[in-house]
Design a protein around this motif. Structure first.
Motif, PDB file in Angstrom:
ATOM      1  N   VAL A 168      32.293   2.940   1.550  1.00  0.00           N
ATOM      2  CA  VAL A 168      33.644   2.626   2.025  1.00  0.00           C
ATOM      3  C   VAL A 168      33.603   2.425   3.531  1.00  0.00           C
ATOM      4  CG1 VAL A 168      36.036   3.421   2.139  1.00  0.00           C
ATOM      5  CG2 VAL A 168      34.619   4.016   0.160  1.00  0.00           C
ATOM      6  N   LYS A 169      34.069   1.265   3.984  1.00  0.00           N
ATOM      7  CA  LYS A 169      33.980   0.923   5.395  1.00  0.00           C
ATOM      8  C   LYS A 169      34.652   1.955   6.295  1.00  0.00           C
ATOM      9  CE  LYS A 169      36.033  -2.934   6.707  1.00  0.00           C
ATOM     10  NZ  LYS A 169      36.245  -4.369   7.004  1.00  0.00           N
ATOM     11  N   GLU A 170      35.798   2.453   5.854  1.00  0.00           N
ATOM     12  CA  GLU A 170      36.571   3.371   6.694  1.00  0.00           C
ATOM     13  C   GLU A 170      35.882   4.726   6.888  1.00  0.00           C
ATOM     14  OE1 GLU A 170      38.975   0.130   5.389  1.00  0.00           O
ATOM     15  OE2 GLU A 170      37.791   1.537   4.200  1.00  0.00           O
ATOM     16  N   THR A 171      34.971   5.082   5.998  1.00  0.00           N
ATOM     17  CA  THR A 171      34.307   6.387   6.104  1.00  0.00           C
ATOM     18  C   THR A 171      32.786   6.257   6.206  1.00  0.00           C
ATOM     19  OG1 THR A 171      34.263   6.596   3.690  1.00  0.00           O
ATOM     20  CG2 THR A 171      36.146   7.571   4.843  1.00  0.00           C
ATOM     21  N   SER A 172      32.291   5.066   6.531  1.00  0.00           N
ATOM     22  CA  SER A 172      30.839   4.851   6.576  1.00  0.00           C
ATOM     23  C   SER A 172      30.196   5.454   7.818  1.00  0.00           C
ATOM     24  CB  SER A 172      30.524   3.349   6.520  1.00  0.00           C
ATOM     25  OG  SER A 172      30.952   2.711   7.717  1.00  0.00           O
ATOM     26  N   ARG A 179      30.217   0.614  11.954  1.00  0.00           N
ATOM     27  CA  ARG A 179      30.843  -0.668  11.653  1.00  0.00           C
ATOM     28  C   ARG A 179      30.384  -1.179  10.291  1.00  0.00           C
ATOM     29  NH1 ARG A 179      30.378  -5.992  15.627  1.00  0.00           N
ATOM     30  NH2 ARG A 179      31.254  -7.505  14.177  1.00  0.00           N
ATOM     31  N   GLU A 180      31.303  -1.683   9.499  1.00  0.00           N
ATOM     32  CA  GLU A 180      31.050  -2.235   8.160  1.00  0.00           C
ATOM     33  C   GLU A 180      30.595  -1.146   7.172  1.00  0.00           C
ATOM     34  OE1 GLU A 180      32.079  -5.109   7.235  1.00  0.00           O
ATOM     35  OE2 GLU A 180      32.654  -5.771   9.233  1.00  0.00           O
ATOM     36  N   LYS A 181      29.871  -1.538   6.112  1.00  0.00           N
ATOM     37  CA  LYS A 181      29.472  -0.603   5.056  1.00  0.00           C
ATOM     38  C   LYS A 181      28.195  -1.101   4.392  1.00  0.00           C
ATOM     39  CE  LYS A 181      32.184  -2.902   1.485  1.00  0.00           C
ATOM     40  NZ  LYS A 181      33.096  -2.730   0.340  1.00  0.00           N
TER      41      LYS A 181
END
Length: 202
Positions: A15-19, A22-24
């Motif tokens: 998940v990008k928001e919790t990686s 930047r990005e995933k």
């Protein structure tokens, strides 16, 4: 007591928001690469932590070193012995790390035919495949996107890779040097794909 347990998860966060970057997963920005690693070796009483990046391709030469086994590798290795980083006696990598995404799309079958087609293209003098590649010479990381676009980040100051420094005149020489190093590494990847790194000496 004398068993080394080395754990790390697969590359990147889902998940990008919790990686954590930047990005995933599926990207070679930090959110698609960085994961925590944990090493336990009771006999050595290892403790502490480090932010110096290492990679799974460092595991082979490092475990040999920790076990006191001499490294014999007749072919090039991307990884390095990071036992000094693990024990805290070294504070910097001596060998940068390369990453390459979409060199070749994933294929579930026909791998021999696919590899042969890549080899024939390269032997005919085809240019390097494009995709997205990166060269990490901590704390600096250079991205090569689709063969023509470059981005430079200082991961120590900018772990989320928000501020591209590639056009900063003060970094012109660094960008040029890292471009050359990344190009050389990418060509070594192609040599390996073509089998040139694994031919027996005669």
């Amino acid at each position: 007591e004398n068993t080394i347990v080395w754990y790390c998860s697969d590359n990147g966060g889902l998940v990008k928001e919790t990686s954590g970057g930047r990005e995933k997963k599926g990207s070679i920005y930090e959110g698609g690469l960085r994961v925590p690693g944990i090493i336990e070796w009771p006999a050595r009483k290892l403790k502490g932590r480090t932010s110096i990046p290492v990679a799974t391709f460092d595991i082979y030469p490092t475990l040999l070193s920790l076990a006191g086994v001499e490294l014999y590798a007749p072919h090039p290795l991307d990884g390095m012995d990071v036992s000094g980083i693990i024990t805290g006696s070294i504070t910097k990598r001596s060998k940068p790390m390369g990453f390459w995404h979409k060199l070749q799309g994933g294929q579930g079958t026909r791998s021999d035919q696919i590899q042969k087609a890549i080899m024939e293209k390269q032997q005919a003098g085809a240019p390097l495949p494009t995709g997205h590649a990166a060269w990490n010479d901590w704390p600096w990381k250079l991205h090569r996107i689709k063969g023509t676009k470059f981005e430079l980040y200082n991961l120590s100051d900018d772990p989320m890779e928000k501020t591209d420094l590639s056009k900063n005149p003060e970094q012109a020489q660094r960008v040029k040097q890292m471009q050359q190093e990344l190009d050389a590494w990418m060509r070594s990847v192609i040599r390996s794909i073509n089998g040139k790194d694994y031919q027996e000496s005669k």
